[in-house]
Design a protein around this motif. Structure first.
Motif, PDB file in Angstrom:
ATOM      1  N   MET A  66     -30.159  -7.999  15.248  1.00 42.12           N
ATOM      2  CA  MET A  66     -28.878  -7.424  14.913  1.00 42.12           C
ATOM      3  C   MET A  66     -29.006  -6.412  13.779  1.00 42.12           C
ATOM      4  O   MET A  66     -28.367  -5.381  13.825  1.00 42.12           O
ATOM      5  N   ASN A  67     -29.809  -6.725  12.799  1.00 44.36           N
ATOM      6  CA  ASN A  67     -29.937  -5.837  11.646  1.00 44.36           C
ATOM      7  C   ASN A  67     -30.561  -4.500  12.043  1.00 44.36           C
ATOM      8  O   ASN A  67     -30.288  -3.480  11.425  1.00 44.36           O
ATOM      9  N   ALA A  68     -31.368  -4.494  13.093  1.00 44.00           N
ATOM     10  CA  ALA A  68     -32.053  -3.272  13.524  1.00 44.00           C
ATOM     11  C   ALA A  68     -31.200  -2.388  14.424  1.00 44.00           C
ATOM     12  O   ALA A  68     -31.594  -1.257  14.716  1.00 44.00           O
ATOM     13  N   LEU A  69     -30.033  -2.868  14.870  1.00 43.29           N
ATOM     14  CA  LEU A  69     -29.192  -2.066  15.760  1.00 43.29           C
ATOM     15  C   LEU A  69     -28.679  -0.820  15.039  1.00 43.29           C
ATOM     16  O   LEU A  69     -28.219  -0.894  13.902  1.00 43.29           O
ATOM     17  N   GLU A  70     -28.751   0.308  15.718  1.00 44.23           N
ATOM     18  CA  GLU A  70     -28.184   1.547  15.213  1.00 44.23           C
ATOM     19  C   GLU A  70     -26.730   1.635  15.677  1.00 44.23           C
ATOM     20  O   GLU A  70     -26.327   0.931  16.605  1.00 44.23           O
ATOM     21  N   VAL A  71     -25.944   2.492  15.061  1.00 49.69           N
ATOM     22  CA  VAL A  71     -24.550   2.665  15.453  1.00 49.69           C
ATOM     23  C   VAL A  71     -24.489   3.029  16.937  1.00 49.69           C
ATOM     24  O   VAL A  71     -25.210   3.911  17.400  1.00 49.69           O
ATOM     25  N   GLY A  72     -23.666   2.304  17.686  1.00 55.05           N
ATOM     26  CA  GLY A  72     -23.515   2.525  19.120  1.00 55.05           C
ATOM     27  C   GLY A  72     -24.412   1.657  19.978  1.00 55.05           C
ATOM     28  O   GLY A  72     -24.174   1.530  21.177  1.00 55.05           O
ATOM     29  N   GLU A  73     -25.428   1.041  19.399  1.00 52.54           N
ATOM     30  CA  GLU A  73     -26.320   0.175  20.168  1.00 52.54           C
ATOM     31  C   GLU A  73     -25.670  -1.188  20.385  1.00 52.54           C
ATOM     32  O   GLU A  73     -24.832  -1.624  19.602  1.00 52.54           O
ATOM     33  N   GLU A  74     -26.089  -1.855  21.465  1.00 54.11           N
ATOM     34  CA  GLU A  74     -25.491  -3.121  21.857  1.00 54.11           C
ATOM     35  C   GLU A  74     -26.546  -4.202  22.024  1.00 54.11           C
ATOM     36  O   GLU A  74     -27.710  -3.906  22.298  1.00 54.11           O
ATOM     37  N   LEU A  75     -26.095  -5.438  21.872  1.00 50.42           N
ATOM     38  CA  LEU A  75     -26.912  -6.613  22.157  1.00 50.42           C
ATOM     39  C   LEU A  75     -26.071  -7.518  23.041  1.00 50.42           C
ATOM     40  O   LEU A  75     -24.957  -7.887  22.680  1.00 50.42           O
ATOM     41  N   THR A  76     -26.601  -7.876  24.213  1.00 50.84           N
ATOM     42  CA  THR A  76     -25.882  -8.721  25.152  1.00 50.84           C
ATOM     43  C   THR A  76     -26.630 -10.040  25.318  1.00 50.84           C
ATOM     44  O   THR A  76     -27.843 -10.039  25.513  1.00 50.84           O
ATOM     45  N   LEU A 115     -21.167  -8.452   6.897  1.00 54.68           N
ATOM     46  CA  LEU A 115     -20.710  -8.300   5.516  1.00 54.68           C
ATOM     47  C   LEU A 115     -21.900  -8.135   4.571  1.00 54.68           C
ATOM     48  O   LEU A 115     -21.920  -7.252   3.725  1.00 54.68           O
ATOM     49  N   GLN A 116     -22.902  -8.978   4.755  1.00 60.37           N
ATOM     50  CA  GLN A 116     -24.091  -8.933   3.898  1.00 60.37           C
ATOM     51  C   GLN A 116     -24.851  -7.619   4.056  1.00 60.37           C
ATOM     52  O   GLN A 116     -25.333  -7.056   3.078  1.00 60.37           O
ATOM     53  N   TRP A 117     -24.964  -7.133   5.287  1.00 64.39           N
ATOM     54  CA  TRP A 117     -25.725  -5.909   5.563  1.00 64.39           C
ATOM     55  C   TRP A 117     -24.876  -4.652   5.436  1.00 64.39           C
ATOM     56  O   TRP A 117     -25.375  -3.552   5.634  1.00 64.39           O
ATOM     57  N   ILE A 170     -21.684 -12.015  26.521  1.00 66.06           N
ATOM     58  CA  ILE A 170     -20.950 -11.455  25.379  1.00 66.06           C
ATOM     59  C   ILE A 170     -21.815 -10.348  24.800  1.00 66.06           C
ATOM     60  O   ILE A 170     -23.032 -10.497  24.704  1.00 66.06           O
ATOM     61  N   THR A 171     -21.182  -9.242  24.443  1.00 66.56           N
ATOM     62  CA  THR A 171     -21.890  -8.084  23.926  1.00 66.56           C
ATOM     63  C   THR A 171     -21.383  -7.734  22.534  1.00 66.56           C
ATOM     64  O   THR A 171     -20.189  -7.623  22.321  1.00 66.56           O
ATOM     65  N   ALA A 172     -22.328  -7.590  21.614  1.00 67.19           N
ATOM     66  CA  ALA A 172     -22.005  -7.119  20.261  1.00 67.19           C
ATOM     67  C   ALA A 172     -22.432  -5.660  20.168  1.00 67.19           C
ATOM     68  O   ALA A 172     -23.540  -5.303  20.559  1.00 67.19           O
ATOM     69  N   THR A 173     -21.539  -4.817  19.656  1.00 67.70           N
ATOM     70  CA  THR A 173     -21.817  -3.396  19.506  1.00 67.70           C
ATOM     71  C   THR A 173     -21.661  -3.045  18.040  1.00 67.70           C
ATOM     72  O   THR A 173     -20.655  -3.393  17.417  1.00 67.70           O
ATOM     73  N   ARG A 174     -22.649  -2.342  17.473  1.00 68.74           N
ATOM     74  CA  ARG A 174     -22.531  -1.909  16.093  1.00 68.74           C
ATOM     75  C   ARG A 174     -21.642  -0.663  16.057  1.00 68.74           C
ATOM     76  O   ARG A 174     -21.884   0.305  16.771  1.00 68.74           O
ATOM     77  N   ILE A 175     -20.589  -0.697  15.216  1.00 65.46           N
ATOM     78  CA  ILE A 175     -19.652   0.420  15.159  1.00 65.46           C
ATOM     79  C   ILE A 175     -19.743   1.205  13.863  1.00 65.46           C
ATOM     80  O   ILE A 175     -19.161   2.283  13.753  1.00 65.46           O
ATOM     81  N   SER A 176     -20.423   0.680  12.855  1.00 69.29           N
ATOM     82  CA  SER A 176     -20.666   1.456  11.617  1.00 69.29           C
ATOM     83  C   SER A 176     -21.760   0.822  10.804  1.00 69.29           C
ATOM     84  O   SER A 176     -22.160  -0.290  11.020  1.00 69.29           O
TER      85      SER A 176
END
Length: 52
Positions: A1-11, A29-31, A46-52
């Protein structure tokens, strides 16, 4: 998760949904990163997407 760039997803499987949502809130919050999650009931994922 920490390595995801903005717009990248993890499913992952929906069975991991509470774990993934917890990571998005706590570590986001921590990162100093923001994530959004979406659930696909048909594929049971379930998909998590980094938005910022």
């Amino acid at each position: 998760m920490n390595a995801l760039e903005v717009g990248e997803e993890l499913t992952v499987s929906v069975s991991r949904s509470s774990y993934l949502k917890s990571i998005c809130v706590s570590f986001g919050l921590q990162w100093d990163k923001k994530f959004t999650t979406t659930t696909n009931r048909e594929q049971r994922t379930i998909t998590a997407t980094r938005i910022s």
